[in-house]
Design an enzyme around this catalytic site. Structure first.
Site, PDB file in Angstrom:
ATOM      1  N   SER A 265      50.068  34.208  43.489  1.00  0.00           N
ATOM      2  CA  SER A 265      48.664  34.401  43.817  1.00  0.00           C
ATOM      3  C   SER A 265      48.503  35.514  44.849  1.00  0.00           C
ATOM      4  O   SER A 265      49.232  35.577  45.837  1.00  0.00           O
ATOM      5  CB  SER A 265      48.077  33.095  44.365  1.00  0.00           C
ATOM      6  OG  SER A 265      46.709  33.220  44.620  1.00  0.00           O
ATOM      7  N   GLY A 266      47.550  36.420  44.579  1.00  0.00           N
ATOM      8  CA  GLY A 266      47.285  37.512  45.511  1.00  0.00           C
ATOM      9  C   GLY A 266      47.984  38.804  45.185  1.00  0.00           C
ATOM     10  O   GLY A 266      47.851  39.792  45.918  1.00  0.00           O
ATOM     11  N   THR A 270      45.071  39.718  37.897  1.00  0.00           N
ATOM     12  CA  THR A 270      43.794  39.770  37.185  1.00  0.00           C
ATOM     13  C   THR A 270      43.268  41.200  37.104  1.00  0.00           C
ATOM     14  O   THR A 270      42.801  41.647  36.052  1.00  0.00           O
ATOM     15  CB  THR A 270      42.765  38.863  37.881  1.00  0.00           C
ATOM     16  OG1 THR A 270      43.261  37.510  37.897  1.00  0.00           O
ATOM     17  CG2 THR A 270      41.440  38.887  37.150  1.00  0.00           C
ATOM     18  N   ASN A 325      44.941  33.519  48.163  1.00  0.00           N
ATOM     19  CA  ASN A 325      44.099  34.432  47.392  1.00  0.00           C
ATOM     20  C   ASN A 325      42.689  33.860  47.294  1.00  0.00           C
ATOM     21  O   ASN A 325      42.514  32.663  47.078  1.00  0.00           O
ATOM     22  CB  ASN A 325      44.702  34.611  45.987  1.00  0.00           C
ATOM     23  CG  ASN A 325      43.966  35.630  45.154  1.00  0.00           C
ATOM     24  OD1 ASN A 325      43.077  36.317  45.635  1.00  0.00           O
ATOM     25  ND2 ASN A 325      44.333  35.732  43.889  1.00  0.00           N
ATOM     26  N   SER A 328      41.913  33.214  42.941  1.00  0.00           N
ATOM     27  CA  SER A 328      43.141  32.856  42.233  1.00  0.00           C
ATOM     28  C   SER A 328      42.826  32.170  40.909  1.00  0.00           C
ATOM     29  O   SER A 328      42.051  31.218  40.844  1.00  0.00           O
ATOM     30  CB  SER A 328      43.990  31.920  43.099  1.00  0.00           C
ATOM     31  OG  SER A 328      45.130  31.480  42.404  1.00  0.00           O
ATOM     32  N   SER A 329      43.440  32.663  39.832  1.00  0.00           N
ATOM     33  CA  SER A 329      43.285  32.028  38.519  1.00  0.00           C
ATOM     34  C   SER A 329      44.067  30.729  38.505  1.00  0.00           C
ATOM     35  O   SER A 329      45.275  30.732  38.757  1.00  0.00           O
ATOM     36  CB  SER A 329      43.796  32.960  37.413  1.00  0.00           C
ATOM     37  OG  SER A 329      43.044  34.141  37.354  1.00  0.00           O
ATOM     38  N   GLY A 565      52.991  32.745  38.547  1.00  0.00           N
ATOM     39  CA  GLY A 565      54.224  33.152  39.190  1.00  0.00           C
ATOM     40  C   GLY A 565      54.972  31.934  39.700  1.00  0.00           C
ATOM     41  O   GLY A 565      54.418  30.834  39.824  1.00  0.00           O
ATOM     42  N   GLU A 567      56.357  29.214  42.004  1.00  0.00           N
ATOM     43  CA  GLU A 567      55.690  28.653  43.184  1.00  0.00           C
ATOM     44  C   GLU A 567      56.628  27.741  43.968  1.00  0.00           C
ATOM     45  O   GLU A 567      57.364  26.936  43.393  1.00  0.00           O
ATOM     46  CB  GLU A 567      54.430  27.871  42.784  1.00  0.00           C
ATOM     47  CG  GLU A 567      53.311  28.764  42.278  1.00  0.00           C
ATOM     48  CD  GLU A 567      51.998  28.030  42.114  1.00  0.00           C
ATOM     49  OE1 GLU A 567      50.980  28.705  41.883  1.00  0.00           O
ATOM     50  OE2 GLU A 567      51.987  26.786  42.214  1.00  0.00           O
TER      51      GLU A 567
END
Length: 872
Positions: A265-266, A270, A325, A328-329, A565, A567
């Site tokens: 995330s971040g 996207t 983020n 974040s998706s 990603g 985690e």
């Protein structure tokens, strides 16, 4: 060109540094007092940002006054495109460079003449005397101002002389400091999130540049295209087109391509996906044949519009603020962009998976629920507030938006503005006014439902609090009545007899805790069904017309896969295990791709090939998903047993897998029912708390029947989707993006009546997706963030190296080192040892270089043989 040919009004610049690449030149400049007025007039630089300290004719200037100018080496095509008069460099050893962007002054058509040796064959950082003043007229930059030339790290890290972790990180840091955010690592593109606006990297000029270079790839520009997300998209598109035209591709015989994006995330996945799709749409326009122009123009804008408008909708309902983020998706996404045989954009399909439904109920500190709830409360009109019973309520008034104590976004984006963009996108995609109203009504119903209370009447009896002020909005928005609602949550029925038509139903009360769990399950399932329905409506808006379907029948697609990603948090639960299992599966696929790429590389170079050993992570995948003995398989078996708890699952799992090489659990971990898995990216500790509940994602049958009894047809359709989501074959079939399969997955006949758990559903879906990708030619983009604080112009080596390890990049380097770890370009070898055959002349073309290379080898080999014979 003499003095008479120069411009009478010279422009004076201080040049602090230049980044010179064969196809990319950057100059950092600031203007003198003689051009300040022009700068003010151009409104490109405010008066406060103008040089504040000038002395000795401009011999001193503060570093804050510098701005960037970027350009390309001028070629004949540029001269034609710009309709310029034929130009020549000032000297024979100079090269013309066109500057096309500058933050200080308008230099879109500034042409300068630079010494060719400054540009060279590689990328360089050129430094000049501090505060040195140089004159620059339309065709002159004096080389005498340059005091040193130091090489900037190569744009492909596999070309580094030493392939190891410190060298990679140092090279990425140097490139990041020079605003080079894209770097190749063999077949992988590394994309460092700049965390600032870099519009010049993605504007029309950049698109045209990569399109022109892409058309020449394989000829004189092969291997010279600078790393970029556009370059990756261009290779995928041209690989597809070559295969459709009957030509062989380097990677696969498949016409279909897949670009796999990954990163935590971040990292900017996207945004990267957005630029990928924009460039592919641009390519479609540029490459379409003249005979198809009319058809392409008719459908192209519709398809591209659908791709762009789907983003606000999916982000509103599928993205949330997390600790790392603000956008974040919280779901996986596979976008399939279809092309005709002529390269025309023919359609797009979006397939989603593993929406993080537990976020509906609770969020960690510093995080938010899904954006839609905050957007509704910030942007709803007065009429909408009245219609949805929102009154003056704010996020702090609802349980599901106030538990974390976080209500805003750190990036400063307005929730109200995003709500307006959401409604614009829905209108653009053909969502009816009635559907829009129903979608927002259901979202509001979930908000109000989070504030409902279940009253405890006895140990085994409970009741929905009828006096709760939030009850009536829930009933009205969902179109249900209180008695049915109370019965669905606070009782359950048991059927005696196999034939439901003749069976007896026994109604039993449930304890308060079970009723609360049922209410939460209803909220999560309703939101999940709402998300699936909107994805379906997005798909429906892009269905091809009959004449376009004929074009697609002989075409192909490029898939863009945006996956989670790897985690590793302080507390890792069921979601992290699923996410890391996904990464393990794609890492194995990635390893196979790397080995095939290395083998092709050695064969192309004529180097003897021998098998390279690499870490096979199949044992980790088996630990997680092997039938009967994997963690998720054991969890599924346990969930089929009455009375299963997290404790019984833990005991059964630990007993069966404790001797596995990738599993461990210390005495302390056993006491707290935790375990550790040794993933390819490192060890991760998981807690089994809530594993059973999250895997069952159990929605009481009575709750589904409740929504089916709604007076609102839209709510009834959500009940149908909830049933479909529990069917394994239905959910996995959504990977097939054909219109027929989409229709069957959302309302067709169902042969498999088995109820699926989240784990079994996810395993099947992942396997189907992997099989689909196996039939494509893959392209990899690893997105990275330069630091954990998400601030611009800061590079933290520890943060970057952790991501490189998690993304499998270091494993890719290890595979390369296992073959030939030291690699030198043939030009370097010839330049260094040419003195041995000084009588033989050569040029910079490849064939000449190879000829001299063999002459040197021949000379050295003969010398060694002579020396060996004499010593013998």
């Amino acid at each position: 060109m003499g003095k008479g040919g120069r411009s009478k009004e010279k422009l004076h610049y201080w040049i602090k540094s230049s980044i010179l690449l064969e196809h990319d030149v950057s100059l950092q400049v600031a203007s003198t007092r003689s051009t300040m007025e022009k700068i003010r007039q151009s409104r490109r630089l405010s008066a406060s940002a103008l040089p504040r300290r000038i002395s000795n004719g401009g011999a001193a200037l503060e570093s804050a006054d510098w701005g960037w100018a970027r350009g390309t080496v001028l070629d004949e095509n540029d001269v034609d495109d710009l309709e310029l008069e034929p130009l020549k460099p000032l000297k024979e050893d100079h090269t013309l460079v066109r500057i096309f962007h500058d933050s200080c002054v308008d230099l879109k058509h500034k042409i300068v003449s630079l010494p060719t040796h400054m540009i060279g064959n590689e990328e360089y950082m050129v430094r000049v005397n501090v505060w040195a003043v140089m004159e620059m007229d339309p065709l002159n930059v004096e080389a005498s101002s340059v005091t040193s030339v130091t090489p900037l790290p190569l744009d492909n890290l596999m070309k580094l002389t030493h392939l190891h972790e410190p060298a990679l990180v140092n090279a990425l840091m140097k490139r990041y400091e020079a605003d080079k955010i894209y770097t190749d690592t063999g077949p992988i593109l590394l994309a460092l999130n700049p965390l600032k606006q870099c519009d010049h990297l993605y504007d029309a000029v950049a698109m045209h540049q990569y399109w022109k270079l892409g058309r020449k790839e394989g000829t004189e520009t092969d291997g010279k295209i600078a790393p970029h997300v556009f370059a990756t998209a261009d290779r995928a598109f041209r690989s597809m087109m070559r295969s459709l035209d009957g030509g062989a591709t380097n990677n696969s015989s498949s016409s279909d391509q897949c670009i796999l994006l990954s990163g935590e995330s971040g990292t900017g996945k996207t945004v990267t996906a957005k630029y990928l799709m924009q460039y592919l749409a641009f390519l479609s326009q540029q490459e379409a044949s003249a005979s198809k122009k009319a058809v392409v123009q008719k459908y192209h804008s519709k398809v591209q519009n659908q791709m762009l408008l789907s983003t606000p909708i999916l982000e509103s309902f599928g993205n949330a603020r997390t600790a790392r983020n603000d956008n974040s998706s919280r779901f996986g996404k596979f976008t399939e962009i279809r092309f005709s045989k002529t390269g025309a954009l023919a359609g797009a399909t979006i397939v989603t998976h593993l929406l993080e439904k537990p976020r509906i109920i609770t969020q960690a500190a510093g995080e938010r629920n899904y954006h839609i709830f905050y957007q509704l409360l910030a942007g709803a009109s007065k009429e909408e507030r009245n219609e949805f019973f929102l009154a003056d309520y704010q996020p702090e008034h609802f349980a599901i938006t106030s538990k974390s104590g976080t209500y805003d976004r750190r990036d400063g984006v307005s929730d109200g503005k995003l709500f307006s963009e959401l409604k614009t996108a829905m209108n653009g995609l053909g969502f009816s006014k009635e559907d829009q109203k129903n979608i927002l009504a259901v979202a509001c119903a979930i908000l109000f439902a989070s504030n409902l209370k279940i009253l405890k009447l006895s140990d085994d009896h409970c009741q929905v609090d009828e006096k709760n002020e939030f009850l009536q909005p829930v009933l009205s928005l969902l179109g249900i009545n209180y008695d049915d609602f109370d019965t669905a949550l606070c009782t359950f029925s048991i059927s005696a007899g196999e034939d439901s038509a003749f069976s007896d139903n026994y109604v039993r009360s449930v304890p308060q805790a079970r009723a609360v769990t049922g209410l939460e399950a209803l909220m999560k399932s309703t939101y999940g069904a709402l998300f699936d329905l909107m994805v379906y409506k997005i798909q429906k808006s892009s269905q091809e017309l009959d004449d376009m379907a004929d074009m697609y029948s002989s075409g192909a697609y490029i898939g863009v896969l945006d996956i989670f990603g790897f985690e590793k948090f302080g507390v890792n639960s069921f979601e992290q295990l699923c996410i890391n299992y996904t990464n393990e599966a794609f890492q194995r696929q990635f390893n196979q791709f790397l080995l095939e790429h290395a083998q092709r590389e050695y064969e192309d170079e004529g180097i003897e090939w021998s098998y390279i050993n690499f870490h096979d992570n199949q044992d980790v995948i088996d630990l997680i998903d092997k039938r009967g003995f994997g963690i998720l398989a054991i969890l599924d078996d346990q969930c089929k047993t009455v009375g299963t708890t997290d404790k019984t699952f833990w005991s059964d799992m630990h007993q069966k897998v404790r001797n596995h090489s990738c599993y461990s659990a210390s005495y302390l971990q056993v006491g707290s029912r935790k375990f550790e898995v040794q993933h390819y990216a490192g060890a991760v500790e998981y807690t089994t708390e809530t594993f059973v509940e999250k895997n069952k994602d159990e929605l009481p049958r009575e709750a589904t029947e409740l929504l089916k009894s709604s007076k609102n047809p839209f709510v009834k359709s959500l009940a149908g989707l909830m049933r479909a989501a529990k069917n394994t074959s239905t959910k996995s079939s959504m990977i097939d993006s054909s219109p027929a399969s989409r229709r069957s997955s959302l309302g067709g006949s169902r042969k498999n009546k088995g109820v699926a758990t989240v784990a079994s559903e996810f395993i099947q879906q992942l396997r189907t997706l992997r099989e689909k990708i196996d039939l494509t030619t893959p392209h990899y983009i690893r997105c990275l963030k330069p630091n954990g604080s998400l601030v611009a112009n800061q590079f933290d080596p520890a943060t970057v190296v952790r991501q490189l390890r998690y993304a499998g990049v270091l494993e890719a380097v290890r595979v390369s080192r296992a073959g030939y770890s030291h690699r030198f370009p043939i030009s370097n070898f010839v330049n260094r040892y040419h003195s041995l055959v000084a009588n033989k002349k050569y040029s910079n073309d490849g064939s000449s270089m190879k000829h001299i290379y063999h002459e040197i080898l021949k000379l050295v080999t003969n010398k060694i043989r002579q020396d060996s014979a004499s010593n013998w």
